[in-house]
Design a protein around this motif. Structure first.
Motif, PDB file in Angstrom:
ATOM      1  N   TYR A  91       0.845  -1.203   0.000  1.00 41.49           N
ATOM      2  CA  TYR A  91       0.000   0.000   0.000  1.00 41.49           C
ATOM      3  C   TYR A  91       0.880   1.253   0.000  1.00 41.49           C
ATOM      4  O   TYR A  91       0.633   2.199  -0.760  1.00 41.49           O
ATOM      5  N   ASP A  92       1.908   1.270   0.854  1.00 40.03           N
ATOM      6  CA  ASP A  92       2.806   2.435   0.918  1.00 40.03           C
ATOM      7  C   ASP A  92       3.532   2.654  -0.407  1.00 40.03           C
ATOM      8  O   ASP A  92       3.686   3.783  -0.867  1.00 40.03           O
ATOM      9  N   SER A 136       1.098   4.144  -2.823  1.00 45.56           N
ATOM     10  CA  SER A 136       0.828   5.543  -2.470  1.00 45.56           C
ATOM     11  C   SER A 136       1.961   6.460  -2.926  1.00 45.56           C
ATOM     12  O   SER A 136       1.724   7.565  -3.434  1.00 45.56           O
ATOM     13  N   LYS A 143      -5.992   2.716   4.183  1.00 49.58           N
ATOM     14  CA  LYS A 143      -4.959   1.678   4.298  1.00 49.58           C
ATOM     15  C   LYS A 143      -5.365   0.640   5.341  1.00 49.58           C
ATOM     16  O   LYS A 143      -5.312  -0.575   5.074  1.00 49.58           O
ATOM     17  N   ASP A 153      -0.460   9.524  -3.615  1.00 51.18           N
ATOM     18  CA  ASP A 153      -1.633   9.684  -2.742  1.00 51.18           C
ATOM     19  C   ASP A 153      -1.507   8.712  -1.567  1.00 51.18           C
ATOM     20  O   ASP A 153      -0.512   8.043  -1.408  1.00 51.18           O
ATOM     21  N   GLY A 154      -2.514   8.646  -0.745  1.00 49.82           N
ATOM     22  CA  GLY A 154      -2.477   7.756   0.430  1.00 49.82           C
ATOM     23  C   GLY A 154      -3.423   8.257   1.492  1.00 49.82           C
ATOM     24  O   GLY A 154      -3.649   9.461   1.613  1.00 49.82           O
TER      25      GLY A 154
END
Length: 371
Positions: free
Chosen positions: A129-130, A133, A144, A138-139
């Motif tokens: 996920y990181d 992002s 998450k 984005d993130g």
């Protein structure tokens, strides 16, 4: 490294395999891959108890508030295409009452969370996920958490379902698992849906494929010697679909990263599946049914060769997973993490293959082969 059995990643165990020695070397020199992996492992160790509590709290609320548990069971049976994994109507109330005790529910959740696939992948999803992002710029911290929780819960659903079908573990808790399953799926869907329609659709597609794999697995248990390569490929959909889809959804199913994550995670999971079949065969003292060791043993009439070919199969899967690394964009932030991850998979498989060579269970395996 994380797994049900932490001794697999002790220094002594690592020094017993070639990939393990590479891991020790990277740890010694604190390579970028090791530093990233260690960061996410520590983060997962801190986060896992919080995740377990969120999972238990949400599941407790769902079970407690359901006024029509029989309908919930019936809908789940219709969706997964089997009445064998639900309770009879007369059984529901006493089981529901038992699970309305929070400590009892926590115990059952802790049991099904004690899984290699859960323990090994929790930190991986966070890293993916990181990485996504950073790549897309984005993130969102809540998104998450929801996505990782949702997919770990979905992966975890396979544990009670397998135990119900196989009847070889936690036999005294199978009725509890039958009641829990529909709520686990509902909870996974709700959390994954926070990623948007495309993400939810990818999950539904993966869940359908995983059910096909689980059904083929069940059919092969009934007629073990009907095993074919095609059937094993279908059977392995349960690894490919669940882990690959989770990887894709850590990138919110966006191309090209989502597809690359799918390939890497799906093939790494299939490789771990081979190692898991070797581990289970050692622990149960018979060749797992169905499995690649059984398939190759039947073809060669030689149990040792059956396991040797399984190791070759695990290497082929891992080679495909590593192909995903070559497809990543230039300057990808977590490439070293993924390289290190695949090294841990290689060690896991090699470790159990080495244990098999030491224990020499061939004659015992032979005596218990399906007739």
């Amino acid at each position: 490294m994380s797994s049900k059995d932490e001794s697999i990643f002790s220094k002594e165990a690592l020094m017993s395999t070639k990939p393990g020695k590479d891991i020790v070397k990277q740890a010694l020199f604190k390579s970028k891959g090791y530093r990233q992996f260690d960061k996410y492992k520590k983060e997962a160790e801190e986060e896992f108890p919080k995740f377990t509590k969120r999972f238990a709290d949400d599941l407790y609320r769902q079970i407690k508030s359901d006024g029509m548990p029989h309908e919930t069971q019936e809908k789940f049976a219709a969706e997964v295409g089997s009445n064998e994994i639900i309770l009879e109507k007369s059984q529901i109330e006493p089981v529901k009452k038992r699970l309305e005790d929070y400590n009892t529910l926590i115990d059952r959740i802790t049991r099904i969370l004690n899984s290699n696939f859960v323990k090994m992948t929790f930190p991986v999803f966070s890293a993916l996920y990181d990485a996504s992002s950073q790549h897309f710029g984005d993130g969102d911290a809540k998104l998450k958490t929801d996505l990782i929780d949702g997919h770990i819960i979905a992966i975890d659903l396979s544990e009670p379902m397998d135990r119900i079908m196989d009847k070889d573990e936690d036999v005294e808790y199978l009725d509890d698992y039958k009641l829990m399953n529909p709520y686990i799926l509902q909870l996974a869907r709700t959390k994954i849906a926070s990623g948007g329609q495309q993400v939810l659709e990818e999950f539904e597609k993966g869940f359908k494929d995983a059910r096909i794999g689980q059904y083929v697995d069940f059919k092969l248990k009934m007629k073990p010697r009907s095993i074919t390569e095609e059937a094993m490929i279908e059977c392995y959909k349960k690894y490919r679909a669940v882990m690959g889809t989770a990887g894709k959804n850590m990138a919110l199913a966006r191309l090209p990263l989502g597809e690359i994550f799918y390939l890497g995670m799906a093939k790494a999971a299939e490789s771990v599946g081979c190692g898991n079949e070797i581990e289970d065969s050692i622990k149960n003292k018979f060749v797992k049914v169905p499995s690649w060791p059984l398939y190759y043993t039947i073809l060669t009439s030689d149990i040792q060769k059956g396991f040797e070919f399984t190791m070759k199969k695990s290497e082929m899967y891992l080679e495909e997973a590593r192909l995903a690394l070559d497809l990543l964009p230039g300057n990808f932030s977590h490439r070293d993490f993924l390289e290190f991850l695949f090294l841990t998979v290689e060690h896991y498989n090699s470790f159990w293959f080495n244990q098999l060579q030491k224990q020499k269970l061939w004659s015992e395996f032979e005596s218990k082969l399906p007739k």
